[in-house]
Design a protein around this motif. Structure first.
Motif, PDB file in Angstrom:
ATOM      1  N   SER A   1     -19.135 -51.154  36.715  1.00 19.84           N
ATOM      2  CA  SER A   1     -18.278 -51.405  37.876  1.00 19.84           C
ATOM      3  C   SER A   1     -17.311 -50.239  38.079  1.00 19.84           C
ATOM      4  N   ARG A   2     -16.915 -50.023  39.329  1.00 20.46           N
ATOM      5  CA  ARG A   2     -16.055 -48.884  39.668  1.00 20.46           C
ATOM      6  C   ARG A   2     -14.579 -49.271  39.608  1.00 20.46           C
ATOM      7  N   HIS A   3     -13.773 -48.345  39.104  1.00 22.84           N
ATOM      8  CA  HIS A   3     -12.337 -48.570  38.964  1.00 22.84           C
ATOM      9  C   HIS A   3     -11.602 -47.267  39.258  1.00 22.84           C
ATOM     10  N   ARG A   4     -10.304 -47.388  39.474  1.00 24.08           N
ATOM     11  CA  ARG A   4      -9.503 -46.189  39.714  1.00 24.08           C
ATOM     12  C   ARG A   4      -8.166 -46.302  38.992  1.00 24.08           C
ATOM     13  N   PHE A   5      -7.846 -45.281  38.222  1.00 20.83           N
ATOM     14  CA  PHE A   5      -6.549 -45.152  37.580  1.00 20.83           C
ATOM     15  C   PHE A   5      -5.751 -44.056  38.283  1.00 20.83           C
ATOM     16  N   THR A   6      -4.538 -44.362  38.622  1.00 16.54           N
ATOM     17  CA  THR A   6      -3.566 -43.373  39.064  1.00 16.54           C
ATOM     18  C   THR A   6      -2.372 -43.479  38.116  1.00 16.54           C
ATOM     19  N   PRO A   7      -1.425 -42.571  38.179  1.00 13.36           N
ATOM     20  CA  PRO A   7      -0.239 -42.736  37.337  1.00 13.36           C
ATOM     21  C   PRO A   7       0.441 -44.084  37.546  1.00 13.36           C
ATOM     22  N   GLU A   8       0.501 -44.512  38.804  1.00  4.20           N
ATOM     23  CA  GLU A   8       1.151 -45.797  39.087  1.00  4.20           C
ATOM     24  C   GLU A   8       0.364 -46.963  38.491  1.00  4.20           C
ATOM     25  N   VAL A   9      -0.957 -46.925  38.608  1.00  8.23           N
ATOM     26  CA  VAL A   9      -1.782 -47.990  38.057  1.00  8.23           C
ATOM     27  C   VAL A   9      -1.648 -48.039  36.534  1.00  8.23           C
ATOM     28  N   SER A  10      -1.656 -46.879  35.887  1.00  5.61           N
ATOM     29  CA  SER A  10      -1.496 -46.847  34.435  1.00  5.61           C
ATOM     30  C   SER A  10      -0.170 -47.461  34.013  1.00  5.61           C
ATOM     31  N   MET A  11       0.898 -47.144  34.747  1.00  6.98           N
ATOM     32  CA  MET A  11       2.206 -47.729  34.430  1.00  6.98           C
ATOM     33  C   MET A  11       2.192 -49.236  34.638  1.00  6.98           C
ATOM     34  N   GLN A  12       1.572 -49.686  35.715  1.00  5.17           N
ATOM     35  CA  GLN A  12       1.513 -51.126  35.989  1.00  5.17           C
ATOM     36  C   GLN A  12       0.748 -51.852  34.890  1.00  5.17           C
ATOM     37  N   ILE A  13      -0.364 -51.282  34.466  1.00  7.74           N
ATOM     38  CA  ILE A  13      -1.146 -51.884  33.384  1.00  7.74           C
ATOM     39  C   ILE A  13      -0.341 -51.935  32.099  1.00  7.74           C
ATOM     40  N   GLN A  14       0.285 -50.830  31.752  1.00  6.71           N
ATOM     41  CA  GLN A  14       1.010 -50.769  30.476  1.00  6.71           C
ATOM     42  C   GLN A  14       2.256 -51.642  30.487  1.00  6.71           C
ATOM     43  N   HIS A  15       2.886 -51.799  31.649  1.00  4.65           N
ATOM     44  CA  HIS A  15       4.016 -52.730  31.715  1.00  4.65           C
ATOM     45  C   HIS A  15       3.547 -54.160  31.516  1.00  4.65           C
ATOM     46  N   GLN A  16       2.397 -54.507  32.064  1.00  6.98           N
ATOM     47  CA  GLN A  16       1.854 -55.842  31.830  1.00  6.98           C
ATOM     48  C   GLN A  16       1.453 -56.030  30.365  1.00  6.98           C
ATOM     49  N   LEU A  17       0.912 -55.007  29.760  1.00  8.14           N
ATOM     50  CA  LEU A  17       0.552 -55.106  28.342  1.00  8.14           C
ATOM     51  C   LEU A  17       1.786 -55.265  27.468  1.00  8.14           C
ATOM     52  N   GLY A  18       2.905 -54.666  27.890  1.00  6.30           N
ATOM     53  CA  GLY A  18       4.186 -54.966  27.265  1.00  6.30           C
ATOM     54  C   GLY A  18       4.480 -54.295  25.947  1.00  6.30           C
ATOM     55  N   ALA A  19       3.818 -53.181  25.624  1.00  9.33           N
ATOM     56  CA  ALA A  19       4.109 -52.490  24.361  1.00  9.33           C
ATOM     57  C   ALA A  19       5.506 -51.888  24.391  1.00  9.33           C
ATOM     58  N   ASP A  20       6.092 -51.725  23.223  1.00  8.63           N
ATOM     59  CA  ASP A  20       7.420 -51.105  23.136  1.00  8.63           C
ATOM     60  C   ASP A  20       7.393 -49.660  23.598  1.00  8.63           C
ATOM     61  N   ILE A  21       6.327 -48.949  23.253  1.00  8.99           N
ATOM     62  CA  ILE A  21       6.201 -47.523  23.576  1.00  8.99           C
ATOM     63  C   ILE A  21       4.914 -47.340  24.363  1.00  8.99           C
ATOM     64  N   ILE A  22       5.040 -46.752  25.547  1.00  9.09           N
ATOM     65  CA  ILE A  22       3.890 -46.508  26.403  1.00  9.09           C
ATOM     66  C   ILE A  22       3.842 -45.016  26.729  1.00  9.09           C
ATOM     67  N   PHE A  23       2.670 -44.540  27.142  1.00  7.33           N
ATOM     68  CA  PHE A  23       2.502 -43.110  27.390  1.00  7.33           C
ATOM     69  C   PHE A  23       2.180 -42.828  28.847  1.00  7.33           C
ATOM     70  N   ALA A  24       2.708 -41.705  29.326  1.00  5.59           N
ATOM     71  CA  ALA A  24       2.442 -41.269  30.691  1.00  5.59           C
ATOM     72  C   ALA A  24       0.959 -40.961  30.861  1.00  5.59           C
ATOM     73  N   PHE A  25       0.451 -41.201  32.061  1.00  4.21           N
ATOM     74  CA  PHE A  25      -0.948 -40.932  32.364  1.00  4.21           C
ATOM     75  C   PHE A  25      -1.158 -39.428  32.467  1.00  4.21           C
ATOM     76  N   ASP A  26      -2.137 -38.922  31.758  1.00  2.46           N
ATOM     77  CA  ASP A  26      -2.375 -37.491  31.699  1.00  2.46           C
ATOM     78  C   ASP A  26      -3.864 -37.218  31.800  1.00  2.46           C
ATOM     79  N   GLU A  27      -4.223 -35.986  32.106  1.00  2.00           N
ATOM     80  CA  GLU A  27      -5.627 -35.597  32.088  1.00  2.00           C
ATOM     81  C   GLU A  27      -5.931 -34.905  30.773  1.00  2.00           C
ATOM     82  N   LEU A  28      -6.872 -35.436  30.048  1.00  2.00           N
ATOM     83  CA  LEU A  28      -7.309 -34.809  28.803  1.00  2.00           C
ATOM     84  C   LEU A  28      -8.470 -33.878  29.107  1.00  2.00           C
ATOM     85  N   THR A  29      -8.283 -32.616  28.858  1.00  2.00           N
ATOM     86  CA  THR A  29      -9.364 -31.641  29.004  1.00  2.00           C
ATOM     87  C   THR A  29     -10.088 -31.489  27.675  1.00  2.00           C
ATOM     88  N   THR A  30     -11.170 -30.719  27.671  1.00  2.00           N
ATOM     89  CA  THR A  30     -11.857 -30.391  26.434  1.00  2.00           C
ATOM     90  C   THR A  30     -11.742 -28.892  26.201  1.00  2.00           C
TER      91      THR A  30
END
Length: 417
Positions: free
Chosen positions: A150-179
């Motif tokens: 299934s197709r999905h889309r992550f943006t910085p805002e979506v990542s923050m919304q997901i992580q706020h719902q998950l509720g961890a004490d420490i969350i990380f900014a959405f970044d692009e991991l290169t190789t």
């Protein structure tokens, strides 16, 4: 409720190493500290209570995987990650960026230039025989689920919304991991993209923190990329520190700490961590995202990493690889069939009362208890290793401890599984 803060304690002479305390809404983390990985809100095969009993201070879960299953709304309704998995202590979630990249191009955990059949410099590289499941643009990432396509889309805002719902004490900014297969030009483009995403993460984190005051307040940590280029690593770090200052000046919380991520070769680990920590303020905690062997842990500590996660102790345990102070060995080998000695006589943990012969039998018989006992043992070994390093820094005998440990662990031929 306050977000995470860091209190420096003792220094390791001649290095960037130190001890300290990360303070979170769900407890304190004495550093340096090893953080077990509980990708899907579970450290595979073991009870959360067991993980706590062996001395682990925090766990790290994965936003990408929990977004797909069971969904962040379910975790939120349960009261957050800790309540959902019955873990009382501090929690981390990563942003999902690593999994979007690694699963998207088919390399999974392999992000260095030694991927068989892949070119060393190719911005469109994909693992042989794999389909590209993720596409990056300046706004975010579109990807296909590795579970059902299934197709999905992550943006910085979506990542923050997901992580706020998950509720961890420490969350990380959405970044692009290169190789390491990406060109220098692409690394530069990606670094600017990640910087822009960090700005958006800070803004969305500020909005959500005000909106969700019924939950413990979370700390957002920035993630430093830049592959193996010193100028890019230093620039990325300075940029994030400046963004944090600007955010605080405008009523935000800034970054509560920093993650050190991205592609690097093992031989350059200490150098790269050192570039980053050299640019960070002293009161900022630093988390190294994903390391492997015991020598990497010492390298990370000496170059200023306060916390670090690693899936290796649990992953190799499920295949019969056992950590001991005399090196790593595979308990499924025939020579352990009648070996009634403990997995490691010097380690006092859940598995102390079980013999190598018993573990050998469990693995050969494909019994689930095999993975449970081996995982508990390897987690205990790694937690103990880091706890002793922390104590050695405070007592002033770290170098002796490190040298004695490594000489014994790697004596003779390194054993692999």
């Amino acid at each position: 409720m306050t977000t995470s803060t860091f209190i420096p304690r003792a220094r390791l002479d001649g290095t960037a190493g130190r001890t300290g305390t990360v303070v979170t809404p769900h407890g304190e983390i004495a550093t340096p500290a090893f953080v077990p990985v509980g990708t899907k809100a579970t450290v595979k095969t073991v009870l959360p209570e067991s993980v706590a009993a062996l001395g682990a201070q925090a766990v790290l879960a994965n936003a990408y995987h929990l977004y797909l299953q069971p969904g962040p709304d379910i975790v939120d309704a349960a009261g957050g990650l800790g309540a959902f998995m019955n873990w009382p202590g501090p929690t981390y979630t990563d942003s999902g960026g690593f999994q979007v990249m690694s699963l998207g191009v088919g390399f999974k955990k392999v992000i260095s230039m030694d991927v068989p059949g892949a070119p060393a410099q190719d911005d469109d590289a994909i693992a042989p025989g794999k389909e590209r499941l993720a596409n990056v643009d300046d706004d975010g990432v579109t990807f296909k689920s590795h579970i059902d396509g299934s197709r999905h889309r992550f943006t910085p805002e979506v990542s923050m919304q997901i992580q706020h719902q998950l509720g961890a004490d420490i969350i990380f900014a959405f970044d692009e991991l290169t190789t390491l297969m990406n060109t220098r030009g692409y690394q530069e483009e990606s670094l600017e993209r990640t910087r822009q995403w960090a700005i958006r993460c800070l803004a969305e984190h500020k909005r959500l923190s005000a909106e969700r005051r019924h939950r413990p307040q979370q700390a957002l940590w920035g993630v430093v990329q830049g592959a193996q280029y010193e100028d890019l690593r230093r620039k990325a770090t300075r940029d994030l520190v400046e963004l944090s200052r600007i955010d605080r000046d405008n009523g935000g919380k800034g970054f509560g700490g920093y993650g050190i991520g991205g592609a690097l070769e093992k031989a350059n680990l200490g150098t790269i961590v050192g570039w980053v920590t050299d640019e960070l303020p002293d009161d900022a905690p630093r988390h190294l995202l994903g390391i492997s062997e015991p020598d990497d842990i010492f390298t990370a500590i000496e170059n200023g990493a306060d916390t670090f996660d690693c899936v290796s102790p649990t992953r190799v345990a499920r295949n019969g690889a056992i950590y001991s102070f005399d090196g790593r060995y595979n308990v499924t080998n025939a020579k352990y069939k009648a070996d009634f000695s403990p997995l490691d006589a010097e380690l006092d943990n859940y598995s102390t009362q079980y013999t190598r012969a018993y573990l050998h039998h469990l693995f050969r018989a494909k019994e689930g208890l095999a993975a449970t006992l081996a995982t508990l043992h390897n987690l205990s070994f790694t937690v103990t290793l880091v706890d002793r390093a922390r104590r050695a820094i405070e007592e002033g005998n770290y170098v002796e401890y490190r040298d004695d440990f490594l000489a014994r662990y790697y004596a003779g031929t390194r054993q692999t599984c």
